[in-house]
Design a protein around this motif. Structure first.
Motif, short mmCIF file in Angstrom:
data_model
loop_
_atom_site.label_atom_id
_atom_site.label_comp_id
_atom_site.label_asym_id
_atom_site.label_seq_id
_atom_site.Cartn_x
_atom_site.Cartn_y
_atom_site.Cartn_z
N ALA A 1 0.84 -1.20 0.00
CA ALA A 1 0.00 0.00 0.00
C ALA A 1 0.87 1.26 0.00
CB ALA A 1 -0.93 0.00 1.21
N GLU A 2 1.88 1.25 0.87
CA GLU A 2 2.82 2.38 0.95
C GLU A 2 3.48 2.61 -0.41
OE1 GLU A 2 4.64 4.55 3.76
OE2 GLU A 2 2.45 4.52 3.58
N PHE A 3 3.92 1.45 -0.97
CA PHE A 3 4.61 1.47 -2.24
C PHE A 3 3.74 2.15 -3.29
CE2 PHE A 3 5.90 -0.96 -6.16
CZ PHE A 3 7.16 -0.42 -6.26
N TYR A 4 2.46 1.76 -3.32
CA TYR A 4 1.54 2.32 -4.30
C TYR A 4 1.32 3.81 -4.05
CZ TYR A 4 -2.59 3.11 -7.08
OH TYR A 4 -3.48 3.61 -7.98
N LEU A 5 1.00 4.14 -2.80
CA LEU A 5 0.64 5.52 -2.47
C LEU A 5 1.81 6.49 -2.64
CD1 LEU A 5 -1.74 5.17 0.59
CD2 LEU A 5 -2.29 5.98 -1.71
N LEU A 6 2.98 6.00 -2.23
CA LEU A 6 4.12 6.92 -2.23
C LEU A 6 4.79 7.06 -3.58
CD1 LEU A 6 5.99 6.39 1.14
CD2 LEU A 6 5.11 8.52 0.20
N LEU A 7 4.81 5.94 -4.32
CA LEU A 7 5.62 5.98 -5.53
C LEU A 7 4.80 5.88 -6.81
CD1 LEU A 7 8.61 6.39 -5.17
CD2 LEU A 7 8.97 4.05 -5.96
#
Lengths: 125, 618
Positions: B64-70
């Motif tokens: 999720a972080e990966f998607y949201l941040l990058l």
């Protein structure tokens, strides 16, 4: 010697100054040489110059700066000025700056004969 | 099925693919980790399962972080870049990104700054190059002044008598120092032309006189070599457009070369003239130029293999000068048989106008003019004015047909039936606009509308080429008629506050067969555009009374004026808006003035070639 006409020449090139002095002496002009613009400014009020010849590219103070200084002195405003320059392109260089009051412009190298003619015309002798 | 198809479809999306592969990889790692754990932790399934859940949770969070941040910001970034949401004035990205992508935006903007910096460094380098050239020339000229000055002084005898031999040797010194001076001047000239800093004082010049002046200064050298200098003149004077000094420079250079490379025989100049150009042929019976050398002739620092002395820089200057004048040069030569240099230059306006009229006379039998006017005295006036002008050769031969009102005008069915020009009074025909436009639709000729009470919007909405207010003024009437009848090509309006430049461009375009009018202020542009039809507006960014941009905004408000394509001219550094923004304002092209006359002419020619409807004389 008193009837000689006084001309101030500012020219840093010794050989060229000597050439001009020689040629104009032949035509009965008395030429005083300033070795740079600063010297020329100091000499401005020393005599009643009938003509001032300024080389444009000189160390310390250049010819245009001398001219500017000259034009800021009201009593010297009427002295005709001849500019000499080795800069410029063909004969198409705009002649001086009208506002600066340089009446004539001669490009280096010049024929000493032409210089004498221009000088005589400017002083109207 | 739908789900799978959707998944497969989405799989094409790189970011989804990244997430998917990362997921699969993570799952694989987890599986191996699980199996290892199972064996290590002595087969305690519950513990492994528990750790698994924690692991999955962590993995989900990371994804999720990966998607949201990058991935997501990257997508936004990409979309915004694609939509060109770059600040039109600074060229920088100006939306607010957060997180790691802030660096991307910053990096991008730094890149822009770097490019700008490099551009200005390139510009400064070019400037300093000229400064350098001028300094070098000063340094070279100073000793030359002494050398030639003292040599001349000695020759003149001012410093005492010299023997003949001494005088001869001194003359050699003098001649060679003059040659060196000439080379320095040429060198500087080229530097200057290449940086677009040549100022041309443009006037109409009598070609014969220029050639004769050149002959005058070359006669002695030619006589010394026993060469015959000839000029084949036309009966009438030929006037070309250009800077007199520069034109002399061109021909002196060419004639000098011709004499230099001819050892016996002749050097001949032949002047001829066509509709828009003067042609000057310089033929010699000299050594000739090999084909290989011909190709190299106009290149910088070329020196013919067969020649004893270099061509110097003269021919490059000739070519560049001709280009600046809207002219050209060609060479034909054979080794041992002499050479012919052919120069073309644009004719001056008066003679060009002559040529247009003569041209029309030549091609045409008669022009048919139809006049529709209910006022008999006006009809009579117009008829007498027209035949008078035609008799004075101001207009081509004319045949006039008059009609008292629009309904008398015969229906035009085929192209050949109509007139070459229709003059129509619409004062009393306001209600008949339908009849009028039907008539105009069939008409394959310009229309001059006259009226005592119509405003111009109505006039142009029916498609007139020009209009005149009533009561009629003889001069204005004839100017309009001349304009419409001898219009053989596209019409261009130049607006520039620099007179020299304006006239130069005008002449060069006329040389291309265009009809060109010029004005110096925005007000005049508006007046002209309202009164006459133009196919192109060449607009300077800085006019005397109004900025080019302001003017364009005004033009944009008018349905009719909006139609005129605009080329914006300005110094490159005055390109205040990027191309994109100019396009939005209706500017078809931006022309940096530094690119020179040739570029302007080429751009305009190209534009009309693209439009491909060249109105030939009927």
């Amino acid at each position: 010697m008193n009837n000689l006409i006084d001309i101030l020449l500012a020219e840093d090139e010794e050989h060229i100054a000597k050439l001009i002095v020689f040629k104009l002496a032949k035509e009965s002009f008395s030429v005083t040489v300033a070795r740079n613009g600063q010297e020329a400014i100091l000499l401005l009020r020393k005599k009643e110059w009938k003509l001032i010849i300024l080389d444009v590219m000189m160390p310390i103070v250049n010819g245009w700066q001398v001219l500017k200084e000259l034009r800021s002195i009201v009593s010297l405003n009427d002295i005709p000025v001849l500019m000499l320059s080795a800069k410029g392109y063909q004969n198409l260089e705009v002649v001086g700056d009208a506002e600066m009051g340089a009446q004539q412009y001669l490009k280096k190298p010049f024929d000493p004969e032409d210089l004498a003619k221009v000088v005589k015309r400017m002083i109207r002798v | 099925m739908v789900l799978i198809r959707k998944l497969l479809y989405n799989f094409k999306n790189p970011s989804i693919r990244v997430i998917f592969t990362t997921g699969v990889l993570a799952f694989g790692v987890l599986l191996i980790f699980n199996i290892c754990l199972y064996y290590f932790v002595s087969h305690k399934v519950e513990l492994v399962m528990g750790l698994n859940f924690i692991g999955l949770g962590v993995l989900g969070y990371l994804l999720a972080e990966f998607y949201l941040l990058l991935i997501k910001p990257l997508q936004i970034f990409k979309n915004q870049l694609r939509e060109y949401q770059i600040n039109e004035f600074t060229g920088k990205l100006s939306f607010n990104l957060t997180g790691p992508l802030l660096f991307l935006q910053e990096g991008f903007n730094r890149l822009i700054e770097k490019i700008e910096e490099l551009m200005s460094r390139v510009q400064k380098f070019e400037e300093s190059n000229i400064e350098f050239a001028s300094l070098v020339s000063h340094e070279l000229r100073t000793p030359l002044t002494s050398i030639s000055g003292y040599a001349k002084l000695l020759i003149s005898g001012d410093a005492g008598p010299v023997t003949d031999t001494q005088s001869e040797f001194l003359k050699i010194i003098d001649k060679n120092s003059e040659r060196l001076t000439g080379l320095i001047n040429d060198f500087l000239d080229i530097e200057r032309m290449e940086s677009g800093q040549v100022h041309l004082d443009v006037k109409a010049n009598n070609l014969q006189l220029i050639i004769q002046d050149c002959f005058q200064s070359l006669r002695v050298i030619a006589q010394e070599k026993g060469l015959d200098l000839k000029i084949k003149n036309l009966d009438k004077s030929v006037f070309v457009v250009g800077d007199k000094q520069r034109l002399e420079q061109i021909f002196l250079n060419l004639l000098n070369n011709a004499i230099k490379y001819t050892h016996s025989g002749f050097v001949e100049v032949e002047i001829s003239q066509s509709d828009f150009t003067a042609e000057i042929k310089i033929t010699d019976s000299g050594v000739g130029i090999s084909e290989d050398d011909q190709e190299q002739l106009f290149k910088k620092y070329f020196r013919g293999a067969s020649s004893e002395q270099g061509f110097g820089l003269g021919l490059i200057i000739v070519k560049k000068l001709l280009h600046a004048h809207g002219g050209s040069i060609l060479v034909q030569s054979e080794l041992g048989k002499g050479s012919t240099f052919t120069v073309s230059l644009p004719l001056s306006k008066q003679t060009a106008q002559d040529a247009v009229i003569r041209g029309v006379h030549g091609i045409l039998k008669e022009k048919y003019i139809w006049i529709v006017d209910s006022d008999e005295s006006d009809l009579k006036n117009m008829q007498s004015w027209l035949s008078e002008a035609s008799n004075c050769k101001e207009l081509p031969p004319i045949k006039i047909k008059t009609f008292a009102n629009i309904s008398c005008v015969p229906k035009i069915e085929t192209d050949n039936e109509g007139p070459s020009l229709l003059i129509i009074d619409l004062t009393k025909s306001v209600g008949e606009s339908f009849v009028v436009s039907e008539l105009f639709d069939k008409l394959n000729a310009p229309v001059l509308i006259m009226s005592a009470n119509l405003d111009d919007s109505i006039i142009f909405s029916v498609g007139a080429s020009a209009w005149l207010a009533k009561p009629l003024d003889k001069d204005k009437f004839l100017v309009s008629i001349k304009d419409l009848l001898i219009r053989t090509s596209w019409k261009v309006l130049i607006a520039d506050s620099n007179t020299d430049l304006r006239i130069l461009v005008k002449r060069a375009l006329e040389h291309k067969g265009l009809i060109v009018d010029d004005v110096d202020r925005g007000n005049a542009v508006l007046n002209r555009l309202v009164q006459e039809h133009y196919d192109l507006l060449l607009l300077d960014l800085d006019l005397k009374d109004v900025s080019g941009l302001e003017l364009i905004k005004i033009l944009q408000r008018s349905q009719k004026l909006k139609q005129v394509p605009i080329f914006m001219m300005a110094m490159e550094d005055r390109q205040v808006l990027p191309d994109q923004a100019f396009k939005k304002l209706g500017v078809s092209q931006f022309i940096p003035k530094q690119r020179g006359l040739g570029f302007v002419v080429d751009s305009v020619s190209q534009h009309f070639e693209d439009r491909k409807i060249i109105e030939q004389p009927d």
